[in-house]
Design a protein around this motif. Structure first.
Motif, PDB file in Angstrom:
ATOM      1  N   ARG A   1       0.811  -1.216   0.000  1.00 50.03           N
ATOM      2  CA  ARG A   1       0.000   0.000   0.000  1.00 50.03           C
ATOM      3  C   ARG A   1       0.841   1.261   0.000  1.00 50.03           C
ATOM      4  O   ARG A   1       0.313   2.359   0.143  1.00 50.03           O
ATOM      5  CB  ARG A   1      -0.915   0.013   1.226  1.00 50.03           C
TER       6      ARG A   1
ATOM      7  N   ARG B   1       0.138   4.337  -2.146  1.00 52.66           N
ATOM      8  CA  ARG B   1      -0.995   5.173  -1.755  1.00 52.66           C
ATOM      9  C   ARG B   1      -0.735   5.926  -0.455  1.00 52.66           C
ATOM     10  O   ARG B   1      -0.953   7.131  -0.368  1.00 52.66           O
ATOM     11  CB  ARG B   1      -2.240   4.290  -1.608  1.00 52.66           C
ATOM     12  N   TYR B   2      -0.265   5.220   0.562  1.00 54.03           N
ATOM     13  CA  TYR B   2      -0.217   5.823   1.895  1.00 54.03           C
ATOM     14  C   TYR B   2       1.187   6.248   2.338  1.00 54.03           C
ATOM     15  O   TYR B   2       1.346   6.810   3.417  1.00 54.03           O
ATOM     16  CB  TYR B   2      -0.828   4.867   2.920  1.00 54.03           C
TER      17      TYR B   2
ATOM     18  N   SER C   1      -4.384   2.567  -5.645  1.00 58.13           N
ATOM     19  CA  SER C   1      -3.835   2.092  -4.370  1.00 58.13           C
ATOM     20  C   SER C   1      -2.743   1.042  -4.544  1.00 58.13           C
ATOM     21  O   SER C   1      -2.059   0.684  -3.587  1.00 58.13           O
ATOM     22  CB  SER C   1      -4.945   1.569  -3.460  1.00 58.13           C
ATOM     23  N   ALA C   2      -2.564   0.505  -5.743  1.00 56.72           N
ATOM     24  CA  ALA C   2      -1.423  -0.388  -5.970  1.00 56.72           C
ATOM     25  C   ALA C   2      -1.123  -0.430  -7.461  1.00 56.72           C
ATOM     26  O   ALA C   2      -2.038  -0.392  -8.294  1.00 56.72           O
ATOM     27  CB  ALA C   2      -1.710  -1.793  -5.449  1.00 56.72           C
TER      28      ALA C   2
ATOM     29  N   THR D   1      -8.788   2.047  -4.798  1.00 58.34           N
ATOM     30  CA  THR D   1      -9.584   2.047  -3.575  1.00 58.34           C
ATOM     31  C   THR D   1     -10.233   3.419  -3.463  1.00 58.34           C
ATOM     32  O   THR D   1      -9.539   4.431  -3.511  1.00 58.34           O
ATOM     33  CB  THR D   1      -8.697   1.800  -2.342  1.00 58.34           C
TER      34      THR D   1
END
Lengths: 556, 254
Positions: free
Chosen positions: A244, A247-248, A340-341, A377
């Motif tokens: 992840r 994204r994060y 997200s990936a 996502t």
């Protein structure tokens, strides 16, 4: 059992092959002075040699593997300095020490039973094996503090251990280090539903935190294949990356605070739950990614994002690597906030998975040279799907994608992920494997795979996959059996190549024991020198996770 | 003679979603929950597509769904898998097997398919009744829990292997007939991008139950929906004697 490959005799030769081309930091350092400590533990004891990733180990462990019912033939071999010398400055464990630990922890949490120590002495790939005689299971930060204070005063080496799922030998003892397992510190301390900030102890298993958060409507900012065993303290200590990250972001951004215990037992309370805190040096970062060499992380506070209901997964085929790259650019632009990936695997990886992984099935009607897995996502199922479909169909018209499938339910999405996440397991089943975890600018990322392929010809199966969205390539070389000729073809070439392209020889796995001596390929002399100074300041006796992270010539 | 196959598909809470019961115990939470095609319906559709593609060659596969407007998404999935066209019966009311069977009977009268393939049950209510009721209403032969289907187009006969308690039962059905599918019949295909693109332009005919003259009513009343009781944590016994003692006096099994 006879050793068909003669691994035992190879140690010295292999080590000489793996010297970095950089000049040594201390040109005057002689082998006899390399392991001298500055502290009071400076007594010279007899030297012990320990061959670290012995092929014998994997052979002796083979029967054990069978008993566990895994049925995978483990013929792995890792690249590490063949021989490491036990630091003679470290004391040997005696009965008084054990009594002292029992007084701190209670007899139940002081494990000496050899059978129970087996799992903690070896890593899960059976590449690295230590011979620790003692496993400690503290339940509180105060106990960790007392343990370290005692070990420091006695000059007993310590290896902190979480879920022991590392890939570079960072979480297992090299010799007789005392293992401090954080497994019993597994409580969730608090969760703030408004801010999404979680505070928990280091021994919490990642998957348990995930299911706790799931009930609260949140997710962890990191996810990785080992989630069922790995612990958050280990994730933070190794700055684990995973699926992840695109994204994060990394744990340096998501970890808001840590509580860590220094080698002398000092407890550093930096367990803030604030997003903003510009008061002096942000020291928590020293403990994120330092692999337990500066202190033991006992508690963490993490910012967790809310769980979004709409997840879509597409599995795509591309005709060449440059299409994959362009697709990434486009995806960042057109899927922006929902991407997200962005994972990547080549045709060879796919073949390997299809041949060696149970239940793997090619989602596409034909085979292709390159594959990309895209996950989005978001919060709105229909608009997310519309956006993704429009992007995919557009990319198909532009011929960036030659074919593709879009998961229609969660089961299909999982089976696409299974292909990507199952590569590691398929490699284990295929035979011996040489693993490299490289960060390379995306533009050049696949070149190393092609160069390696032409270097090795048909003697090995060279596969490339990884987190393309993060510029992280997992270069894996699979052979039926271990062969030192092949290893000498790979190393140090792979490190030199990566260094030349200003990449990193460890994107997310860390250095551990495997690459401690190779750090100069990615970091300058001055930088490593400062790291050594910090190590000396925080852990002057070098008892914390010895032989790892920093080069043995500097720290031992 | 051209042959048409009709397949019924249902939109349900995704198989992999953890089901939550509504706090007032009237049903399960479906808001903000991933919905997908019922897995048994996927198998039914796959079988129809394989029959169309095989030498027996049905000329057309029609996918039918009954439910609220979002059910069209599931129908599009069916079209992306390869169904030629779709029928959506728009109904926001709660549907029970008999109502569904009656609606399907009407559609059979409109479409005149030679074969109807349904999933053996939907994973939301686990009724396992619609196929049987439909065969009864139509007075057609039925082959339920099919694990293998062989079609003889010349003789207009379907040979169906059924999974029953003591093994495999093979039945021959004169067409037209109703077949319901079990898990082992086939492995459904994925929706490829070119097919998703094609599906966008495939026709979907819309009906309402009123237009079909079917009154939606329920013979069932749901009294309460509750979660299964949580499993209690186990304990570790320290000796064989303790184990025997607990088996005798607490579990009362020996």
């Amino acid at each position: 059992m006879p050793n068909p490959n003669g691994r035992a005799t190879l140690g010295f030769r292999l080590r000489s092959l793996r010297r970095p081309t950089y000049p040594p930091l201390f040109p005057s350092a002689t082998p006899s002075s390399r392991f001298t400590l500055h502290g009071k533990c400076n007594d010279v004891v007899r030297r012990e040699y320990h061959q670290v990733p012995s092929f014998f180990n994997s052979l002796t462990n083979f029967s054990q593997t069978r008993i566990w019912g895994v049925g995978i033939q483990r013929k792995c071999y890792g690249s590490i300095a063949g021989l490491v010398q036990r630091n003679p400055g470290f004391s040997k464990l005696n009965d008084d020490d054990v009594r002292c630990f029992e007084a701190i922890l209670g007899a139940k949490n002081v494990v000496q039973d050899e059978d129970k120590l087996v799992a903690s002495n070896a890593d899960w790939m059976h590449k690295y094996k230590g011979s620790s005689k003692l496993l400690l299971q503290p339940r509180t930060t105060d106990q960790v503090s007392q343990i370290l204070k005692y070990c420091n005063s006695r000059c007993l080496a310590v290896v902190p251990q979480g879920g022991n799922t590392g890939l570079v030998g960072g979480s297992v003892p090299v010799f007789d280090e005392v293992i401090v397992s954080l497994s019993s510190m597994n409580k969730i301390i608090s969760f703030d539903k408004v801010s999404g900030i979680l505070v928990c102890e280091a021994g919490c298993i990642l998957e348990n935190i995930m299911s706790f958060l799931d009930n609260e409507g949140f997710i962890m900012p990191l996810d990785l294949g080992a989630k069922g065993s790995c612990q958050i303290g280990g994730n933070v200590s190794t700055n684990a990356g995973g699926l992840r990250l695109v994204r994060y972001g990394s744990l340096h951004g998501n970890v808001l605070g840590v509580e860590a215990v220094l080698a002398n037992g000092t407890v550093l309370d930096m367990l803030k739950t604030l997003r903003k805190d510009n008061t002096g040096y942000d020291l928590k970062h020293l403990f994120i990614g330092s692999e337990g060499s500066l202190g033991i992380v006992t508690k963490v506070s993490i910012l967790t994002p809310p769980k979004l209901s709409s997840v879509n997964v597409a599995f795509l085929a591309c005709k060449d690597y440059s299409s994959c790259q362009k697709l990434l650019q486009e995806a960042k632009r057109k899927l922006g906030e929902i991407l997200s990936a962005f994972e990547f695997l080549d045709g060879q990886s796919m073949n390997l998975v299809l041949n060696h992984l149970d239940g793997a099935r090619n989602p596409l009607p034909t085979l292709h040279d390159y594959y990309v897995l895209i996950e989005t996502t978001g919060s709105d199922e229909s608009s997310d799907k519309q956006k993704l479909e429009a992007f995919l169909l557009g990319s198909m018209e532009n011929e960036l994608i030659s074919d593709g499938v879009l998961a229609q339910d969660i089961n299909q999405a999982s089976s696409f992920w299974h292909l990507r996440e199952g590569i590691s397991e398929a490699l284990m089943r295929a035979g011996a494997v040489y693993k490299y975890d490289l960060s390379i600018p995306v533009e050049h990322l696949y070149n190393i795979v092609e160069e390696m392929r032409s270097r090795l010809g048909n003697t090995a199966n060279v596969i490339g996959y990884g987190h393309l969205g993060d510029g992280n390539l997992h270069l894996n070389i699979s052979t039926p059996h271990y062969d030192d000729k092949i290893l000498s073809q790979i190393e140090p070439f792979v490190y030199e190549w990566t260094s030349k392209h200003r990449g990193s020889i460890s994107a997310e796995h860390g250095l551990g024991l495997m690459k401690a001596n190779e750090i100069f390929y990615s970091k300058s002399r001055e930088t490593v020198q400062l790291m050594a100074s910090i190590k000396n300041l925080l852990d002057p006796n070098h008892i914390l996770n010895p032989y790892k992270v920093l080069p043995h010539s500097l720290i031992s | 003679m051209t042959m048409k196959i009709m397949v019924a598909i249902k939109r349900v809470v995704d198989y992999a979603v953890k089901i939550r019961v509504k706090p007032d115990k009237t049903g399960v939470v479906t808001q903000n929950v991933k919905m997908s095609m019922n897995p048994f319906c996927e198998i039914a559709l796959e079988e129809a597509l394989r029959i169309r593609e095989s030498a027996a060659a049905a000329s057309e596969v029609v996918a039918v769904t009954i439910g609220p407007s979002h059910s069209v998404d599931t129908l599009r999935t069916g079209l992306a898998m390869g169904a030629d066209r779709g029928i959506h019966v728009d109904s926001a009311a709660s549907l029970y097997p008999l109502s569904v069977a009656k609606i399907l009977r009407k559609l059979v009268q409109i479409e005149n398919p030679s074969l109807l393939i349904l999933g053996k049950q939907a994973i939301d209510d686990d009724c396992n009744q619609t196929g049987q009721m439909l065969a009864g209403l139509l007075n057609w032969p039925q082959g339920t829990f099919a694990s293998k289907v062989v079609l003889d187009k010349e003789k207009q006969v379907a040979t169906v292997d059924r999974e029953v308690d003591d093994g495999i039962e093979t039945v021959c059905l004169n067409l037209p007939a109703v077949i319901t599918t079990d898990l082992r019949l086939n492995q459904p295909r994925y929706a490829t991008l070119p097919n998703i693109m094609k599906a966008k332009s495939k026709p979907i005919k819309k009906f309402t139950p009123e237009e079909l003259n079917v009154e939606i009513k329920s013979d069932l009343e749901i009294v309460q929906v509750t979660e299964p009781p949580k499993r209690k944590a186990g304990i570790i016994v320290s000796s064989v004697d303790e184990l025997i003692d607990k088996l005798k006096h607490e579990a009362n099994v020996i």
